[in-house]
Design an enzyme around this catalytic site. Sequence first.
Site, PDB file in Angstrom:
ATOM      1  N   SER A 114       0.944  -1.628   0.395  1.00 52.65           N
ATOM      2  CA  SER A 114      -0.162  -0.241   0.367  1.00 52.65           C
ATOM      3  C   SER A 114       1.245   1.232   0.253  1.00 52.65           C
ATOM      4  O   SER A 114       0.468   2.340   0.034  1.00 52.65           O
ATOM      5  CB  SER A 114      -0.599   0.255   1.084  1.00 52.65           C
ATOM      6  OG  SER A 114       0.196   0.175   2.479  1.00 52.65           O
ATOM      7  N   HIS A 115       1.995   1.001   0.561  1.00 50.38           N
ATOM      8  CA  HIS A 115       2.647   2.497   0.031  1.00 50.38           C
ATOM      9  C   HIS A 115       4.104   1.777  -0.614  1.00 50.38           C
ATOM     10  O   HIS A 115       5.381   2.630  -0.097  1.00 50.38           O
ATOM     11  CB  HIS A 115       3.491   2.498   1.774  1.00 50.38           C
ATOM     12  CG  HIS A 115       1.950   3.492   2.320  1.00 50.38           C
ATOM     13  ND1 HIS A 115       1.239   3.237   2.749  1.00 50.38           N
ATOM     14  CD2 HIS A 115       2.004   4.845   2.645  1.00 50.38           C
ATOM     15  CE1 HIS A 115       0.221   3.754   3.578  1.00 50.38           C
ATOM     16  NE2 HIS A 115       0.506   4.636   3.230  1.00 50.38           N
ATOM     17  N   GLU A 131      -5.115   0.464   2.206  1.00 42.26           N
ATOM     18  CA  GLU A 131      -5.445  -0.390   2.324  1.00 42.26           C
ATOM     19  C   GLU A 131      -6.879  -0.655   0.851  1.00 42.26           C
ATOM     20  O   GLU A 131      -7.203  -1.589   0.532  1.00 42.26           O
ATOM     21  CB  GLU A 131      -5.464  -1.076   3.236  1.00 42.26           C
ATOM     22  CG  GLU A 131      -5.591  -2.255   3.264  1.00 42.26           C
ATOM     23  CD  GLU A 131      -3.971  -3.573   2.844  1.00 42.26           C
ATOM     24  OE1 GLU A 131      -4.954  -4.413   1.537  1.00 42.26           O
ATOM     25  OE2 GLU A 131      -3.353  -2.735   2.969  1.00 42.26           O
TER      26      GLU A 131
HETATM   27  P1  NDP Z   1      -1.033  -2.559   9.946  1.00 44.25           P
HETATM   28  O1  NDP Z   1      -2.536  -2.838  10.755  1.00 44.25           O
HETATM   29  O2  NDP Z   1      -0.986  -3.580   8.618  1.00 44.25           O
HETATM   30  O3  NDP Z   1      -0.084  -2.751  10.814  1.00 44.25           O
HETATM   31  C1  NDP Z   1       1.059  -2.903  10.426  1.00 44.25           C
HETATM   32  C2  NDP Z   1       2.200  -3.103  11.681  1.00 44.25           C
HETATM   33  O4  NDP Z   1       1.995  -4.054  12.367  1.00 44.25           O
HETATM   34  C3  NDP Z   1       3.794  -3.869  10.866  1.00 44.25           C
HETATM   35  O5  NDP Z   1       4.167  -2.904  12.408  1.00 44.25           O
HETATM   36  C4  NDP Z   1       3.497  -4.635  11.002  1.00 44.25           C
HETATM   37  O6  NDP Z   1       4.843  -5.892  11.389  1.00 44.25           O
HETATM   38  C5  NDP Z   1       2.741  -5.180  12.626  1.00 44.25           C
HETATM   39  N1  NDP Z   1       1.546  -6.184  12.696  1.00 44.25           N
HETATM   40  C6  NDP Z   1       0.552  -6.449  11.948  1.00 44.25           C
HETATM   41  N2  NDP Z   1      -0.108  -7.777  12.037  1.00 44.25           N
HETATM   42  C7  NDP Z   1       1.354  -8.091  12.946  1.00 44.25           C
HETATM   43  C8  NDP Z   1       0.775  -9.665  13.844  1.00 44.25           C
HETATM   44  N3  NDP Z   1       0.267 -10.373  14.037  1.00 44.25           N
HETATM   45  N4  NDP Z   1       2.052 -10.076  14.893  1.00 44.25           N
HETATM   46  C9  NDP Z   1       2.903  -8.724  15.416  1.00 44.25           C
HETATM   47  N5  NDP Z   1       2.609  -6.955  14.983  1.00 44.25           N
HETATM   48  C10 NDP Z   1       1.462  -7.028  13.424  1.00 44.25           C
HETATM   49  O7  NDP Z   1      -1.227  -1.355   8.941  1.00 44.25           O
HETATM   50  P2  NDP Z   1      -1.900  -0.314   8.420  1.00 44.25           P
HETATM   51  O8  NDP Z   1      -2.708  -0.600   7.499  1.00 44.25           O
HETATM   52  O9  NDP Z   1      -2.352   0.195   9.651  1.00 44.25           O
HETATM   53  O10 NDP Z   1      -0.544   0.753   8.020  1.00 44.25           O
HETATM   54  C11 NDP Z   1       0.310   0.790   6.758  1.00 44.25           C
HETATM   55  C12 NDP Z   1       0.624   1.537   6.808  1.00 44.25           C
HETATM   56  O11 NDP Z   1       0.266   2.823   6.223  1.00 44.25           O
HETATM   57  C13 NDP Z   1       2.083   2.255   7.793  1.00 44.25           C
HETATM   58  O12 NDP Z   1       3.317   2.458   7.381  1.00 44.25           O
HETATM   59  C14 NDP Z   1       1.968   3.489   8.184  1.00 44.25           C
HETATM   60  O13 NDP Z   1       3.140   4.763   8.738  1.00 44.25           O
HETATM   61  C15 NDP Z   1       1.138   4.411   6.696  1.00 44.25           C
HETATM   62  N6  NDP Z   1       0.144   5.038   7.150  1.00 44.25           N
HETATM   63  C16 NDP Z   1       0.941   6.543   6.395  1.00 44.25           C
HETATM   64  C17 NDP Z   1      -0.004   7.287   6.396  1.00 44.25           C
HETATM   65  C18 NDP Z   1       0.264   8.653   6.478  1.00 44.25           C
HETATM   66  O14 NDP Z   1      -0.073   9.746   6.234  1.00 44.25           O
HETATM   67  N7  NDP Z   1       1.632   9.170   5.697  1.00 44.25           N
HETATM   68  C19 NDP Z   1      -1.145   7.331   7.353  1.00 44.25           C
HETATM   69  C20 NDP Z   1      -1.222   6.009   8.153  1.00 44.25           C
HETATM   70  C21 NDP Z   1      -0.824   5.433   7.173  1.00 44.25           C
HETATM   71  P3  NDP Z   1       4.532  -6.160   9.317  1.00 44.25           P
HETATM   72  O15 NDP Z   1       5.150  -5.466   8.791  1.00 44.25           O
HETATM   73  O16 NDP Z   1       6.674  -7.047  10.080  1.00 44.25           O
HETATM   74  O17 NDP Z   1       3.860  -7.262   9.434  1.00 44.25           O
HETATM   75  O1  PYC Z   2      -2.198   5.089   3.853  1.00 45.13           O
HETATM   76  O2  PYC Z   2      -3.857   5.953   4.833  1.00 45.13           O
HETATM   77  C1  PYC Z   2      -3.317   5.870   4.037  1.00 45.13           C
HETATM   78  C2  PYC Z   2      -1.759   7.642   3.550  1.00 45.13           C
HETATM   79  C3  PYC Z   2      -2.769   8.698   4.157  1.00 45.13           C
HETATM   80  C4  PYC Z   2      -1.704   9.260   3.591  1.00 45.13           C
HETATM   81  C5  PYC Z   2      -0.316   8.403   3.779  1.00 45.13           C
HETATM   82  N1  PYC Z   2      -1.067   7.228   3.342  1.00 45.13           N
END
Ligand code: NDP
Ligand code: PYC
Length: 342
Positions: free
Chosen positions: A50-51, A191
């Site tokens: 997703s990133h 996602e």
């Molecule tokens: P997830 O819900 O997939 O959670 C990811 C984190 O949880 C990772 O560190 C992952 O480790 C860990 N994890 C997942 N499953 C398990 C498990 N079963 N046991 C232990 N640890 C676990 O991610 P999100 O969808 O919430 O976010 C994804 C990305 O989106 C992030 O990198 C975030 O920075 C980015 N994002 C950026 C935004 C922005 O504004 N710039 C806004 C929102 C999100 P592993 O990677 O090893 O699976």
């Molecule tokens: O996936 O929610 C997201 C997000 C917002 C900005 C960057 N990633």
Amino acid sequence: MTADAADVAMSLDAVRMLARTTLLRAGLSAPHADAVAETMVAGERDGCTSHGLYRLLVATNSIRAGTVRTDAVPTLSEPARALVRVDGGGGFAQLAFETGRGMLVEKARAYGIAALALNNVVHFAALWPEVEWLADQGLVALAFTPSHAWVAPAGGTKPVFGTNPIAFGWPRPDTPPFVFDFATSAVARGEIELHRRAGRPIPDDWGYDADGAPTTDALAALNGAMRTFGGHKGSALAAMVELIAGPLIGDLTSRESIAADGGAGGSPLGGELILAIDPAGFVGDAVDAHLVRAERLFAAIQGQGARLPSQRRYAARAESLAHGVRVPARLLSDIAALVEQA
Ligand code: NDP
Ligand code: PYC
């Protein structure tokens, strides 16, 4: 890694070249293209699609919408002894972080704790590359950023918060750092966008439609409101991110960011707060002994079959470094269309 007939095998160098070329063709200056491309390579490499390359569509959209200054030159300042500020000048956040991170490390080592504020940056990236980089320097790191108001508070159904990620990195002796990084929404918006592109339904606890009803339709949730993770707990953490990476550092909340976007559909504009702590700050020469105690905690987690956050990512990284990655053919054709249009 499952191979799909509709996937294309690529080396990481090919991913880097595709990302860089597409960004340059879209009009991004070379320093920004390099910094942004590296985070996309990291996303593909570590199985965080997703990133990964998908974000080329997002970044290009922000460039076309006029959201981002393509040639912005970040400027560094020191508001106080342990504080670093980088004004990103309206450019993407990646180069702003690269500009400030060296001074952040120096200050954390000098004072035990230091903070870096990125201001006036356009943010679409994952945070784990930043906290992992700091943990690789031997520091404990935390990072926070608001985004656009897409997420309803627990108990409501209308967007107030961004997807507001929180990332944490902890240095480990002879082992890659302990890192987690997740949105405070039920999932990242990226996602849900991937589900929409694939025509797949989403679980009914990820978001509400515009009428406030739970929905399994990805587009309806994108147009309605996403939900926080963990009910009121995720909601409070999302509010905290708004406060400490918004007003505390003199930057926008997610509501203000989406208002500034004015419907252009660009990525969030605002700030990011990054904290770095030197583990020797409190415990001095005893730091190694205390880091060993942390290792016992990790062993207790893994010893019962639970996995550490970042364990999947490091495994995906080892696989990608050895064998490259597989990228959906449809994504590649969408990226090729972008290059054509440019
Ligand atoms: P997830 O819900 O997939 O959670 C990811 C984190 O949880 C990772 O560190 C992952 O480790 C860990 N994890 C997942 N499953 C398990 C498990 N079963 N046991 C232990 N640890 C676990 O991610 P999100 O969808 O919430 O976010 C994804 C990305 O989106 C992030 O990198 C975030 O920075 C980015 N994002 C950026 C935004 C922005 O504004 N710039 C806004 C929102 C999100 P592993 O990677 O090893 O699976
Ligand atoms: O996936 O929610 C997201 C997000 C917002 C900005 C960057 N990633």
